[in-house]
Write an enzyme that holds these catalytic residues in place. Structure first.
Site, PDB file in Angstrom:
ATOM      1  N   ALA A  89      -0.128  -0.219  -5.572  1.00  0.00           N
ATOM      2  CA  ALA A  89       0.996  -0.138  -6.206  1.00  0.00           C
ATOM      3  C   ALA A  89       1.951   0.687  -5.286  1.00  0.00           C
ATOM      4  CB  ALA A  89       1.683   0.721  -7.598  1.00  0.00           C
ATOM      5  N   ASN A  90       3.394  -0.365  -5.598  1.00  0.00           N
ATOM      6  CA  ASN A  90       4.570   0.326  -4.963  1.00  0.00           C
ATOM      7  C   ASN A  90       5.335   1.735  -5.791  1.00  0.00           C
ATOM      8  OD1 ASN A  90       5.133  -2.119  -3.144  1.00  0.00           O
ATOM      9  ND2 ASN A  90       5.532  -3.198  -4.544  1.00  0.00           N
ATOM     10  N   ARG A  91       5.962   1.764  -4.805  1.00  0.00           N
ATOM     11  CA  ARG A  91       7.050   2.790  -5.156  1.00  0.00           C
ATOM     12  C   ARG A  91       8.529   2.275  -6.007  1.00  0.00           C
ATOM     13  NH1 ARG A  91       6.264   8.104  -2.851  1.00  0.00           N
ATOM     14  NH2 ARG A  91       5.142   7.948  -0.900  1.00  0.00           N
TER      15      ARG A  91
END
Ligand code: C5P
Length: 223
Positions: free
Chosen positions: A29-31
């Protein structure tokens, strides 16, 4: 509900990260907390718009009075966006979409091996905003975000062009900036223009960005 500058206009917003499964337990995932996208949904609703918020997994409650769709993967976000694009006036891509997904997610939990190194084959995800901007149902205004650690203006203007956007909102990230924070600051670029929104709570920044979007929309439609 009070009429506002976006009354009768449909605004579609993506927010949050996407989760791309490695196996049933792990993901890439991305932050992204989703705070900026949810603030934009609220600000657009305050301006009278008919808002559809398409969100990846976040720990936030959707603003009231909007259409809300929850998705997990980039592919699901892409499908949800495409099927809600008809009659959309403004699209705002605020989601931190994972550019790649594991090519072959495992159906059962992967076991730890004795090897020091492990590689994961990744496959490119669709670029949602590029697809929106080149769609036959292209909204009149397509607005992107760019989170950059360096050379903000250069990369933002490059994305504005390459993705076929009308406007891009760039923010500096890294060193505890932006991600998960309650405040944000944005550098907004469009063809022939630029505006800096100085650090403020995300809802205030969102309201300013919605005002700017409304102005650009009117500028485009008065030619
Ligand atoms: O290229 P980059 O990911 O930095 O571009 C950011 C912009 O593109 C954001 O508006 C983001 O929502 C959008 N995007 C997208 N689909 C992707 C990757 C990014 O819509 N697969």
């Amino acid at each position: 509900i009070q009429p506002g500058p976006l009354t009768g206009k449909k605004v579609v917003i993506t927010a949050g990260p996407t989760y791309e499964a490695i196996d049933p337990v792990r993901f890439i995932a991305n932050r992204s907390s989703g705070k900026m996208g949810y603030a934009l949904a609220q600000a657009a609703a305050e301006a009278g718009a008919d808002v559809t918020l398409i969100s990846g997994p976040v720990a936030l409650t959707a603003p009231i009075g909007i259409t809300f769709l929850k998705v997990e993967t980039a592919q699901q976000m892409y499908d949800a966006v495409m099927s809600h694009l008809a009659q959309t006036t403004v699209f705002i891509g605020c989601a931190a979409v994972a550019d790649y997904r594991p090519a072959d997610p495992a159906p059962t939990k992967l076991k730890k091996s004795a090897k020091d190194d492990l590689s994961l084959q990744l496959r490119l995800n669709p670029d949602i905003i590029t697809a929106v901007a080149s769609s036959g149902e292209r909204p009149e205004l397509v607005v992107g975000f760019a989170a950059e650690t360096d050379d903000l203006q250069h990369y933002a203007q490059q994305k504005l062009q390459h993705k076929g956007l009308d406007m891009i909102a760039a923010n500096q990230v890294g060193d505890g900036l932006a991600f998960g924070q309650d405040n944000n600051a944005l550098e907004i670029f469009w063809e022939g223009g630029h505006k800096s929104l100085l650090e403020a709570p995300k809802l205030e920044i969102a309201r300013e960005l919605i005002t700017l979007i409304t102005e650009r929309y009117h500028a485009k439609n008065s030619i």
